[in-house]
Design an enzyme around this catalytic site. Sequence first.
Site, PDB file in Angstrom:
ATOM      1  N   LYS A 175       0.850  -1.193   0.000  1.00 11.99           N
ATOM      2  CA  LYS A 175       0.000   0.000   0.000  1.00 11.99           C
ATOM      3  C   LYS A 175       0.882   1.237   0.000  1.00 11.99           C
ATOM      4  CE  LYS A 175      -4.151   1.755   0.358  1.00 11.99           C
ATOM      5  NZ  LYS A 175      -3.735   2.797  -0.576  1.00 11.99           N
ATOM      6  N   SER A 217      -7.406   4.825   4.151  1.00 15.12           N
ATOM      7  CA  SER A 217      -7.296   4.113   2.873  1.00 15.12           C
ATOM      8  C   SER A 217      -7.615   2.631   3.072  1.00 15.12           C
ATOM      9  CB  SER A 217      -5.891   4.274   2.287  1.00 15.12           C
ATOM     10  OG  SER A 217      -5.765   5.473   1.565  1.00 15.12           O
ATOM     11  N   ASN A 226      -3.230  20.100   1.628  1.00 12.32           N
ATOM     12  CA  ASN A 226      -4.400  19.481   2.246  1.00 12.32           C
ATOM     13  C   ASN A 226      -4.124  19.011   3.666  1.00 12.32           C
ATOM     14  OD1 ASN A 226      -5.987  19.860  -0.007  1.00 12.32           O
ATOM     15  ND2 ASN A 226      -5.599  17.832  -0.863  1.00 12.32           N
ATOM     16  N   LYS A 247       5.239   1.924   8.592  1.00  9.19           N
ATOM     17  CA  LYS A 247       4.049   2.655   9.013  1.00  9.19           C
ATOM     18  C   LYS A 247       2.854   1.723   9.139  1.00  9.19           C
ATOM     19  CE  LYS A 247       3.414   6.510   6.918  1.00  9.19           C
ATOM     20  NZ  LYS A 247       3.057   7.474   5.857  1.00  9.19           N
ATOM     21  N   LYS A 257       5.273   2.478  -2.827  1.00  9.03           N
ATOM     22  CA  LYS A 257       5.190   3.891  -3.201  1.00  9.03           C
ATOM     23  C   LYS A 257       5.410   4.001  -4.693  1.00  9.03           C
ATOM     24  CE  LYS A 257       4.368   7.610  -0.709  1.00  9.03           C
ATOM     25  NZ  LYS A 257       3.446   7.661   0.441  1.00  9.03           N
ATOM     26  N   THR A 306      -5.271  12.201   7.118  1.00  6.28           N
ATOM     27  CA  THR A 306      -3.884  12.324   7.592  1.00  6.28           C
ATOM     28  C   THR A 306      -3.781  13.393   8.665  1.00  6.28           C
ATOM     29  OG1 THR A 306      -3.079  11.639   5.417  1.00  6.28           O
ATOM     30  CG2 THR A 306      -1.495  12.682   6.890  1.00  6.28           C
TER      31      THR A 306
END
Length: 427
Positions: free
Chosen positions: A68, A356, A219, A92, A104, A188
Amino acid sequence: MSESLFDQASERLADAIAHVHISEDAIERLKSPKASLQVSIPVRMDNGTLKVFQGYRVRYNDLRGPTKGGIRFHPKVNMDEVTSLAFWMTFKCAAVNLPFGGAKGGVAVDPKQLSKFELERLSRGYIDAIADFMGADVDIPAPDVQTNATIMGWMVDEYSTIQRKLCPAAITGKPLTMGGSIGREAATGLGAFFAIETLMPLLKMERSQTTVAVQGFGNVGAAIAEAMSKAGYRVVAVSDSKGGIYSKKGLDIPSIVHYKNSTRSFQAVYCQDSVCNIVEHDTLSNEELLELDVDILVPAALENQITEHNAHKIRAKYILEIANGPVTPAADKILERRGIMVFPDILINAGGVTVSYFEWVQNRSGFYWTLEEVNDRLKQSMVTETLRIWEVAQQKQISMRTAAYVHALTRLSDAIDAKGTRSYYAQ
């Protein structure tokens, strides 16, 4: 020769290994990414010319589940950066106990130089190039720097076209109408807010007496600044890529957010309904913002913002990492000697990947949650894992960053050991 970003990321693993007993197999498996892909993406520009962009995707480790990680569009994207970010994502996801590995991706491009049509063609071209490398059970992309829900919508539509079926769970961070999760865009920043709220009593701090500076007003930076401002923290400085604004009395963050969304301008303002007036403030550079005398500094921009060259100038008591890798390992050591506590990215900015995960679960089940349900689940996850990492740090007398890696490494090691290690086969 300067140290690569991945070399810096790997130092975090070395620091953690010294404080936890894990098998040699686990150490060996975590040294290198499972798979790396570099692609060329030809795009027909609006003027008829053809440009070829370089794209990347790295799946670092999938022992705890499909990988992910986000996709970023930025001129400086390269394989070293993407590999490092995939490494961080691996830890993470383990740190907050998600059933994912880390990945990523990115494209070396300045999206601000593209028309919307060119941006769509690039987004679809990237997915066309990596389609065999991803999927709901393999690798699930999401938004990152300078990508958003619209871009994810183009991407999942392209992937579904290639697969000849609807595949909403293949990409997260999508528009709500395409299977996105409510609450994802603010996740986040909100997750970071839940983490700091959990830590405040442990640090014996009061909101109204706590000053905050936020570097990066995208954001995520805007979300954490607004959440902290509404909760009673005194946010005295914020910045975007062009520079920052500062007021010792505190800034009216909701007004600044409203003004920026309405005008695309960044000013210290106070708004009443639709009328906004510029208020007294100082201007400063991003570098100067990092050096302000505040209680909490929030780097929410890009990696490598605090290095050995400016770490001795940092005056904040606490650093809340919302960006990925904003503090280098060399700077970490300087900050620790100076008594400045860093709350690490692999915990603090995990709210995005957590929601997510919720989106992925909802897509696969076909059952969607309310905003209250999403935020309640996010809060439970962030509070639980923040307290666990704090306990590890206290028990072992180590930094919060090392504690987060120890916590994650224990889970990763268990997943690796479950398949058999040298000691198992030697019996």
